[in-house]
Design a protein around this motif. Structure first.
Motif, PDB file in Angstrom:
ATOM      1  N   ALA A   5      18.863  32.038   3.126  1.00 47.32           N
ATOM      2  CA  ALA A   5      18.661  32.899   1.949  1.00 47.32           C
ATOM      3  C   ALA A   5      18.956  34.346   2.323  1.00 47.32           C
ATOM      4  O   ALA A   5      20.068  34.811   2.133  1.00 47.32           O
ATOM      5  CB  ALA A   5      17.235  32.759   1.454  1.00 47.32           C
ATOM      6  N   LYS A   6      18.017  35.023   2.828  1.00 48.90           N
ATOM      7  CA  LYS A   6      18.197  36.420   3.271  1.00 48.90           C
ATOM      8  C   LYS A   6      17.700  36.503   4.711  1.00 48.90           C
ATOM      9  O   LYS A   6      16.541  36.823   4.949  1.00 48.90           O
ATOM     10  CB  LYS A   6      17.418  37.375   2.353  1.00 48.90           C
ATOM     11  CG  LYS A   6      18.024  37.448   0.961  1.00 48.90           C
ATOM     12  CD  LYS A   6      17.361  38.484   0.087  1.00 48.90           C
ATOM     13  CE  LYS A   6      18.082  38.531  -1.275  1.00 48.90           C
ATOM     14  NZ  LYS A   6      17.335  39.311  -2.284  1.00 48.90           N
ATOM     15  N   VAL A 165      28.897  46.051  -0.585  1.00 44.73           N
ATOM     16  CA  VAL A 165      28.480  44.961  -1.481  1.00 44.73           C
ATOM     17  C   VAL A 165      29.431  44.881  -2.675  1.00 44.73           C
ATOM     18  O   VAL A 165      29.901  43.797  -3.045  1.00 44.73           O
ATOM     19  CB  VAL A 165      27.024  45.184  -1.953  1.00 44.73           C
ATOM     20  CG1 VAL A 165      26.637  44.204  -3.048  1.00 44.73           C
ATOM     21  CG2 VAL A 165      26.061  45.068  -0.765  1.00 44.73           C
ATOM     22  N   LYS A 169      31.921  41.712  -3.487  1.00 46.99           N
ATOM     23  CA  LYS A 169      31.753  40.993  -4.762  1.00 46.99           C
ATOM     24  C   LYS A 169      33.066  40.963  -5.567  1.00 46.99           C
ATOM     25  O   LYS A 169      33.282  40.061  -6.367  1.00 46.99           O
ATOM     26  CB  LYS A 169      30.646  41.646  -5.598  1.00 46.99           C
ATOM     27  CG  LYS A 169      29.240  41.501  -5.040  1.00 46.99           C
ATOM     28  CD  LYS A 169      28.785  40.076  -4.904  1.00 46.99           C
ATOM     29  CE  LYS A 169      27.394  39.968  -4.264  1.00 46.99           C
ATOM     30  NZ  LYS A 169      27.295  38.835  -3.325  1.00 46.99           N
ATOM     31  N   LYS A 176      28.019  36.902   1.727  1.00 45.85           N
ATOM     32  CA  LYS A 176      26.834  37.762   1.635  1.00 45.85           C
ATOM     33  C   LYS A 176      26.962  38.915   2.622  1.00 45.85           C
ATOM     34  O   LYS A 176      27.423  38.724   3.755  1.00 45.85           O
ATOM     35  CB  LYS A 176      25.578  36.949   1.977  1.00 45.85           C
ATOM     36  CG  LYS A 176      25.245  35.864   0.946  1.00 45.85           C
ATOM     37  CD  LYS A 176      23.967  35.137   1.320  1.00 45.85           C
ATOM     38  CE  LYS A 176      23.556  34.126   0.271  1.00 45.85           C
ATOM     39  NZ  LYS A 176      22.278  33.430   0.641  1.00 45.85           N
ATOM     40  N   LEU A 193      17.949  46.133   1.190  1.00 44.77           N
ATOM     41  CA  LEU A 193      17.946  45.114   0.128  1.00 44.77           C
ATOM     42  C   LEU A 193      18.153  45.771  -1.237  1.00 44.77           C
ATOM     43  O   LEU A 193      18.896  45.267  -2.086  1.00 44.77           O
ATOM     44  CB  LEU A 193      16.635  44.319   0.142  1.00 44.77           C
ATOM     45  CG  LEU A 193      16.352  43.477   1.396  1.00 44.77           C
ATOM     46  CD1 LEU A 193      15.016  42.753   1.252  1.00 44.77           C
ATOM     47  CD2 LEU A 193      17.471  42.480   1.669  1.00 44.77           C
ATOM     48  N   GLY A 196      21.603  46.244  -2.023  1.00 45.30           N
ATOM     49  CA  GLY A 196      22.397  45.036  -2.274  1.00 45.30           C
ATOM     50  C   GLY A 196      22.651  44.150  -1.072  1.00 45.30           C
ATOM     51  O   GLY A 196      23.233  43.069  -1.190  1.00 45.30           O
ATOM     52  N   GLU A 198      22.036  41.325   1.674  1.00 47.19           N
ATOM     53  CA  GLU A 198      21.336  40.034   1.564  1.00 47.19           C
ATOM     54  C   GLU A 198      20.897  39.538   2.942  1.00 47.19           C
ATOM     55  O   GLU A 198      20.920  38.335   3.237  1.00 47.19           O
ATOM     56  CB  GLU A 198      22.233  39.020   0.871  1.00 47.19           C
ATOM     57  CG  GLU A 198      22.511  39.379  -0.578  1.00 47.19           C
ATOM     58  CD  GLU A 198      23.274  38.308  -1.319  1.00 47.19           C
ATOM     59  OE1 GLU A 198      22.658  37.328  -1.771  1.00 47.19           O
ATOM     60  OE2 GLU A 198      24.509  38.445  -1.409  1.00 47.19           O
ATOM     61  N   GLY A 199      20.495  40.478   3.774  1.00 48.25           N
ATOM     62  CA  GLY A 199      20.011  40.110   5.104  1.00 48.25           C
ATOM     63  C   GLY A 199      20.240  41.274   6.059  1.00 48.25           C
ATOM     64  O   GLY A 199      20.881  42.271   5.714  1.00 48.25           O
ATOM     65  N   LEU A 223      11.786  40.454   3.453  1.00 48.51           N
ATOM     66  CA  LEU A 223      13.072  39.829   3.081  1.00 48.51           C
ATOM     67  C   LEU A 223      12.815  38.831   1.962  1.00 48.51           C
ATOM     68  O   LEU A 223      12.459  37.688   2.182  1.00 48.51           O
ATOM     69  CB  LEU A 223      13.673  39.120   4.293  1.00 48.51           C
ATOM     70  CG  LEU A 223      14.394  40.011   5.295  1.00 48.51           C
ATOM     71  CD1 LEU A 223      14.666  39.266   6.570  1.00 48.51           C
ATOM     72  CD2 LEU A 223      15.703  40.544   4.710  1.00 48.51           C
TER      73      LEU A 223
END
Ligand code: G3P
Length: 224
Positions: A5-6, A165, A169, A176, A193, A196, A198-199, A223
């Motif tokens: 996930a993150k 980010v 995108k 990510k 975060l 934007g 994601e980790g 996170l």
């Protein structure tokens, strides 16, 4: 393939603090933190310890892989061997171990064929845009001048995260963006975060801390 996930990705590099049995201790601390707050924590130890540390049952990745053949090759880190040691992926093109973009493209494809994740590092926006075309699982924006300096990129240069980010995108809905360089506390993580990311990709902020467990728990707790 395993998905995250993150993630909090901790690059142990070759710091003396994690030499010998200390690498086992930091991985055990990370596993304890991950079990405590159910967050994805990934460790990138020196390659010689991959097999031993994968037995601790926390996601382990290589710090680098080489685009050379399995078989009669000497002194390289080969993806298939890394997988056989229980690693789930690799960092590629870290600013401290840069490789040609043609090799990055081949390695992202080769890791995907092995069901392994790729975390490709970029020094700046220009390099990030070029690498995003190879669709790695994660793209880590890490301005080299901020690495190890204890001033988070999310403070020193927040726009590079936002622009990274946006740039990714524009070319991919799956890649990510991770944020790395200078992260030291949960506020740096929260800011990344917000921008934007994601980790997080981190090293000295954990390794140089007074308590590996407490620092990993602190950083990973935000996170979400
Ligand atoms: O691989 C992550 C690393 O380069 C970031 O370094 O010490 O600034 O967290 P550090």
């Amino acid at each position: 393939m395993i998905t995250f996930a993150k993630p909090l990705v901790i690059n142990l590099k070759n710091y003396n603090e994690i030499s010998g049995d200390n690498s086992t201790k930091i991985v055990q601390d990370a596993k304890k933190a991950s079990l405590s707050n159910h967050k994805d924590i990934i460790i990138a130890p020196p390659p010689s310890s991959l097999l031993a540390l994968s037995k601790i049952k926390i996601p382990i990745i290589s710090q680098h892989v080489d685009d050379v053949a399995l078989g009669a090759t000497t002194g390289f880190i080969v993806p298939e061997i890394v997988k056989s040691y229980g690693a789930v992926g690799s960092i590629i093109n870290h600013s401290e171990h840069k490789i040609e973009h043609s090799q990055i493209k081949n390695l992202v494809k080769r890791l995907r064929e092995l069901d392994m994740i790729s975390i490709v590092c970029a020094d700046d926006l220009h390099e990030l845009k070029a690498i995003s075309r190879f669709s790695p699982d994660f793209l880590a924006i890490e301005p080299p001048e901020l690495i190890g300096k204890g001033v988070a990129v999310s403070k020193a240069n927040p726009s590079i995260i936002k622009e990274s980010v946006q740039a990714v995108k524009r070319v991919s809905s799956t890649v990510k963006v991770l944020c790395g360089a200078g992260i030291v506390d949960k506020y740096d993580v929260e800011k990344a975060l917000e921008l934007g990311a994601e980790g997080i990709l981190i090293s000295s902020g954990v390794i140089k801390s007074s308590s590996w467990y407490n620092k990993i728990l602190e950083l990973s707790s935000v996170l979400k």
